[in-house]
Design a protein around this motif. Structure first.
Motif, PDB file in Angstrom:
ATOM      1  N   MET A 182      13.988   1.046 103.698  1.00 58.48           N
ATOM      2  CA  MET A 182      12.621   0.884 103.363  1.00 58.48           C
ATOM      3  C   MET A 182      11.761  -0.190 103.915  1.00 58.48           C
ATOM      4  N   LYS A 183      10.723  -0.191 104.609  1.00 58.11           N
ATOM      5  CA  LYS A 183      10.030  -1.165 105.390  1.00 58.11           C
ATOM      6  C   LYS A 183       8.644  -0.901 105.180  1.00 58.11           C
ATOM      7  N   PHE A 184       7.594  -2.019 104.717  1.00 53.55           N
ATOM      8  CA  PHE A 184       6.334  -1.736 104.962  1.00 53.55           C
ATOM      9  C   PHE A 184       5.604  -2.957 105.368  1.00 53.55           C
ATOM     10  N   ARG A 185       4.809  -3.096 106.299  1.00 57.35           N
ATOM     11  CA  ARG A 185       3.775  -3.966 106.597  1.00 57.35           C
ATOM     12  C   ARG A 185       2.469  -3.466 107.118  1.00 57.35           C
ATOM     13  N   GLY A 186       1.528  -4.068 106.554  1.00 57.27           N
ATOM     14  CA  GLY A 186       0.260  -3.811 107.134  1.00 57.27           C
ATOM     15  C   GLY A 186      -0.701  -4.906 107.491  1.00 57.27           C
ATOM     16  N   LYS A 187      -1.769  -4.844 108.470  1.00 62.71           N
ATOM     17  CA  LYS A 187      -2.572  -6.108 108.426  1.00 62.71           C
ATOM     18  C   LYS A 187      -3.881  -5.553 108.545  1.00 62.71           C
ATOM     19  N   ILE A 188      -4.772  -6.295 107.723  1.00 67.66           N
ATOM     20  CA  ILE A 188      -6.257  -6.085 107.919  1.00 67.66           C
ATOM     21  C   ILE A 188      -7.011  -7.215 108.676  1.00 67.66           C
ATOM     22  N   MET A 189      -7.723  -7.124 109.570  1.00 68.32           N
ATOM     23  CA  MET A 189      -8.279  -8.233 110.249  1.00 68.32           C
ATOM     24  C   MET A 189      -9.742  -8.271 109.997  1.00 68.32           C
ATOM     25  N   ASP A 190     -10.385  -6.914 109.752  1.00 63.27           N
ATOM     26  CA  ASP A 190     -11.908  -6.962 109.647  1.00 63.27           C
ATOM     27  C   ASP A 190     -12.379  -7.370 108.378  1.00 63.27           C
ATOM     28  N   VAL A 191     -13.324  -7.792 107.972  1.00 66.75           N
ATOM     29  CA  VAL A 191     -13.686  -8.338 106.710  1.00 66.75           C
ATOM     30  C   VAL A 191     -14.470  -7.248 106.087  1.00 66.75           C
ATOM     31  N   ALA A 192     -15.198  -6.214 106.815  1.00 62.42           N
ATOM     32  CA  ALA A 192     -15.676  -5.061 106.173  1.00 62.42           C
ATOM     33  C   ALA A 192     -14.809  -4.207 105.524  1.00 62.42           C
ATOM     34  N   CYS A 193     -13.373  -4.141 106.203  1.00 62.52           N
ATOM     35  CA  CYS A 193     -12.384  -3.237 105.693  1.00 62.52           C
ATOM     36  C   CYS A 193     -11.751  -4.019 104.680  1.00 62.52           C
ATOM     37  N   LEU A 194     -11.564  -5.174 104.723  1.00 63.42           N
ATOM     38  CA  LEU A 194     -10.950  -5.720 103.463  1.00 63.42           C
ATOM     39  C   LEU A 194     -11.701  -5.641 102.249  1.00 63.42           C
ATOM     40  N   ASN A 195     -13.146  -6.037 102.636  1.00 59.62           N
ATOM     41  CA  ASN A 195     -14.157  -5.674 101.221  1.00 59.62           C
ATOM     42  C   ASN A 195     -13.738  -4.427 100.687  1.00 59.62           C
ATOM     43  N   HIS A 196     -14.004  -3.620 101.591  1.00 64.83           N
ATOM     44  CA  HIS A 196     -13.956  -2.081 101.119  1.00 64.83           C
ATOM     45  C   HIS A 196     -12.858  -1.753 100.623  1.00 64.83           C
ATOM     46  N   PHE A 197     -11.420  -2.369 100.801  1.00 64.73           N
ATOM     47  CA  PHE A 197     -10.214  -1.972 100.497  1.00 64.73           C
ATOM     48  C   PHE A 197     -10.044  -2.528  99.035  1.00 64.73           C
ATOM     49  N   THR A 198     -10.812  -3.971  98.873  1.00 61.45           N
ATOM     50  CA  THR A 198     -10.724  -4.419  97.630  1.00 61.45           C
ATOM     51  C   THR A 198     -11.513  -3.786  96.673  1.00 61.45           C
ATOM     52  N   ARG A 199     -12.573  -3.343  97.191  1.00 63.20           N
ATOM     53  CA  ARG A 199     -13.662  -2.571  95.953  1.00 63.20           C
ATOM     54  C   ARG A 199     -12.649  -1.175  95.387  1.00 63.20           C
ATOM     55  N   VAL A 200     -12.071  -0.532  96.608  1.00 61.74           N
ATOM     56  CA  VAL A 200     -11.227   0.715  96.299  1.00 61.74           C
ATOM     57  C   VAL A 200     -10.247   0.112  95.070  1.00 61.74           C
ATOM     58  N   ILE A 201      -9.517  -0.821  95.382  1.00 65.45           N
ATOM     59  CA  ILE A 201      -8.385  -0.993  94.428  1.00 65.45           C
ATOM     60  C   ILE A 201      -8.908  -1.456  93.045  1.00 65.45           C
ATOM     61  N   THR A 202     -10.347  -2.182  93.100  1.00 72.55           N
ATOM     62  CA  THR A 202     -10.946  -2.834  91.931  1.00 72.55           C
ATOM     63  C   THR A 202     -11.232  -1.374  91.033  1.00 72.55           C
ATOM     64  N   THR A 203     -11.865  -0.587  91.790  1.00 75.69           N
ATOM     65  CA  THR A 203     -12.320   0.833  91.043  1.00 75.69           C
ATOM     66  C   THR A 203     -10.870   1.119  90.288  1.00 75.69           C
ATOM     67  N   ILE A 204      -9.884   1.551  91.028  1.00 79.30           N
ATOM     68  CA  ILE A 204      -8.761   1.813  90.419  1.00 79.30           C
ATOM     69  C   ILE A 204      -8.126   0.986  89.281  1.00 79.30           C
ATOM     70  N   SER A 205      -8.432  -0.261  89.261  1.00 76.19           N
ATOM     71  CA  SER A 205      -7.779  -1.074  88.315  1.00 76.19           C
ATOM     72  C   SER A 205      -8.609  -0.901  87.014  1.00 76.19           C
ATOM     73  N   LYS A 206     -10.217  -0.286  87.266  1.00 78.90           N
ATOM     74  CA  LYS A 206     -10.685  -0.123  86.068  1.00 78.90           C
ATOM     75  C   LYS A 206     -10.537   1.181  85.522  1.00 78.90           C
ATOM     76  N   LEU A 207      -9.753   2.083  85.939  1.00 78.47           N
ATOM     77  CA  LEU A 207      -9.478   3.446  85.703  1.00 78.47           C
ATOM     78  C   LEU A 207      -8.098   3.345  84.887  1.00 78.47           C
ATOM     79  N   THR A 208      -7.019   2.431  85.372  1.00 81.24           N
ATOM     80  CA  THR A 208      -5.799   2.560  84.885  1.00 81.24           C
ATOM     81  C   THR A 208      -4.945   1.216  85.034  1.00 81.24           C
ATOM     82  N   LYS A 209      -4.200   0.999  83.973  1.00 84.32           N
ATOM     83  CA  LYS A 209      -3.558  -0.242  84.108  1.00 84.32           C
ATOM     84  C   LYS A 209      -2.177  -0.283  84.915  1.00 84.32           C
TER      85      LYS A 209
END
Lengths: 279, 285
Positions: free
Chosen positions: B1-28
């Motif tokens: 089992m292996k996983f690694r990912g890399k985000i270089m683009d600031v816009a992508c990083l912001n967007h990814f963070t917003r998605v995760i934050t939205t999810i964090s508001k919905l469930t613990k």
């Protein structure tokens, strides 16, 4: 069902219909008297008077003159009912009570009479909300028998100056003592708290003092907990009139200007806490 | 089992963070499913979370510049992790100005999702900040619980009004009642209603439009075609669940819609380019 297409026939059933382009003009002034859930509404052709009381020692009245409303139709000399004020405020702010210019909630308030709910039609951006708030038997408000002929001392202040004093008041003090006198110290607010006593004096010739009419030295104490709700009214107001009568009862009258520049009044009556021997 | 990912683009990083934050508001807690093409955040409707379920789908190539994974086996090329989205969101928020962010599945004291951010410096020495977010690896035999929910056989499907307006209304209604009735018809009308001893409030939205669900959705579902356009389908829900959904919105969706199965479930769908979020609120009696 947009407000404008309300059928004429339906309107005829109501004993009271009041419309406002900006529901905020009503909700703001009601906020100034929200310290208990129950509010007694009294409508006459002159307008609307809303009364809230606490333990027969404190009474707040908000007066909204009929001309503030875009429409104010009343079929009887007097219409009275009681509703839960917190619920009413939540209904008036159903769209969030936005302060963004150009966005406002229109209100149409209707009452069919004894035993019927108070119906609110609210509209913002094409979305309509209908609220039916159950009414209760109106209680008789306490008559504080505060009459202008018995007023011994009266000052009118710019609210600005009192806001400052009230924001700095020592809330650990159980009472606020008000001294009004034709001689020094003229108008004094005193607190007796954990960290010592504090006095705020207003000279009678200050710019902030619009009127100073004191005939007799009077010192009265009022429970801080009772006066606290009045700071909501103070925050909204531009002028305040402070009066005491021969029995030491306190009347605070606030002049409130709404977003449209119209004037409404909020009035607080408060019983003195105890008699202080005059010096 | 292996996983690694890399985000270089600031816009992508912001967007990814917003998605995760939205999810964090919905469930613990939720399950993160990693596949070679997608990331899924899944909450299955258990009694413990009030029967609410969630399905959020992200296409990895829209966020990641590098994405390598190896599942538990070549046949089941997936990884299933239980995560606390709040922890991920907090870690990501602190590295918003990073030049690059690496996401890795690591084994420290326990399995972790390690977020390593390369922060900008003035000198030639690079600064790396590392967050270890503990996760639980979900064994293969439990995976069946985290499959994509099937589209419910809804009675009415409707576009939602602006979520901000809806949030304002639901926030106030929440002060007045614990339950809310959501109803809608095929005429583009939706009502939100509460009814208590003290007050009854109904907010009417109109001209919302009903999404066309294509042929395959309506063919075998003749009844929705001949349904009276004025007939309301309604569901009574826990108002807090709906409020949570509206409160968490960090992603401004291009499409927001709602499917109602009469007296069964409210199915909310948000679409934003590469992200789709589905949220199911069960009916309460």
């Amino acid at each position: 069902m947009p407000l404008s297409t309300q059928s004429q026939g339906e309107d005829e059933q109501y004993v009271l219909v009041a419309s406002l382009d900006h529901a905020r003009n009503l909700s703001n002034i009601l906020k100034a008297i929200t310290f208990k859930d129950h509010a007694i509404f009294n409508a006459t052709p002159n307008g609307l008077k809303v009364t809230v009381e606490d333990s027969k020692c404190l009474q707040a009245n908000a007066f909204i003159q009929s001309k503030i409303f875009q429409e104010f139709t009343i079929k009887e000399d007097m219409v009275g009912f009681q509703v839960n004020l917190t619920v009413l405020l939540d209904c008036l702010n159903i769209f969030g009570g936005s302060t963004t210019p150009g966005v406002s909630t229109a209100l149409r308030m209707c009452y069919k009479g004894y035993g019927y709910p108070l119906t609110l039609f609210l509209e913002e951006g094409g979305v309509v909300t209908v609220c039916k708030i159950n009414t209760q038997e109106p209680e008789e408000p306490v008559d504080f028998e505060f009459c202008s002929t018995n007023v011994t001392n009266k000052v009118i202040l710019q609210s600005e100056s009192l806001k400052e004093a009230f924001s700095e008041l020592d809330m650990t003090s159980e009472v606020l003592q008000i001294t009004m006198s034709p001689s020094q110290p003229y108008f004094r607010l005193s607190t007796f708290g954990n960290s010592g006593n504090a006095h705020y004096d207003y000279p009678k010739d200050s710019d902030m003092m619009e009127l100073f009419k004191c005939t007799k030295t009077q010192t009265n104490r009022y429970k801080m907990s009772l006066l606290k709700p009045s700071t909501k009214a103070l925050a909204l107001s531009c002028k305040v009139s402070v009066r005491t009568d021969s029995r030491g009862f306190l009347s605070l009258q606030y002049l409130v200007r709404n977003d449209d520049g119209q004037i409404c009044f909020v009035e607080y009556y408060c019983c003195p806490d105890e008699d202080v021997a005059e010096d | 089992m292996k996983f690694r990912g890399k985000i270089m683009d600031v816009a992508c990083l912001n967007h990814f963070t917003r998605v995760i934050t939205t999810i964090s508001k919905l469930t613990k807690m939720c399950v993160l499913r990693l596949t070679p093409d997608n990331l899924f955040f899944v909450l299955s409707g258990k009694v413990a979370n009030g029967g609410v379920s969630m399905w959020c789908e992200l296409s990895q190539e829209n966020f990641f510049d590098e994405f390598q994974m190896e599942g538990v086996s070549p046949e089941d090329n997936e990884i299933c992790l239980e995560v606390t989205p709040e922890n991920l969101s907090r870690a990501l928020k602190t590295v918003q100005n990073a030049k690059a962010v690496k996401l890795k599945l690591t084994k420290k004291h326990c399995p972790c999702l390690t977020i390593a951010a390369e922060l900008p410096t003035l000198s030639s020495v690079s600064r790396i900040v590392t967050h270890d977010v503990p996760v639980d690896v979900i064994p293969r035999r439990l995976w069946h619980e985290f499959k994509e929910p099937s589209m419910p056989d809804f009675d009415v499907s409707i576009y939602l009004p602006p979520l901000k307006t809806m949030k304002n209304v639901v926030d106030r209604m929440k002060n007045l009642s614990n339950f809310l009735v959501m109803e809608a018809n095929l005429n583009g009308e939706m009502n939100l209603k509460i009814d208590t001893d003290l007050v009854s409030v109904t907010t009417h939205f109109k001209d919302l439009g009903n999404p066309p669900w294509g042929d395959e959705a309506s063919q075998d579902r003749g009844p929705s075609q001949i349904r009276d356009p004025d007939a309301m389908a309604q569901t009574r829900v826990d108002i807090r669940k709906l409020q949570q959904f509206l409160m968490g919105q960090q992603v401004n969706p291009s499409k927001a819609m709602c499917n109602i199965v009469h007296e069964r479930v409210v199915h909310l769908i948000l679409l934003h380019e590469d992200v789709s979020l589905q949220y199911f609120i069960p009916a309460v009696a």
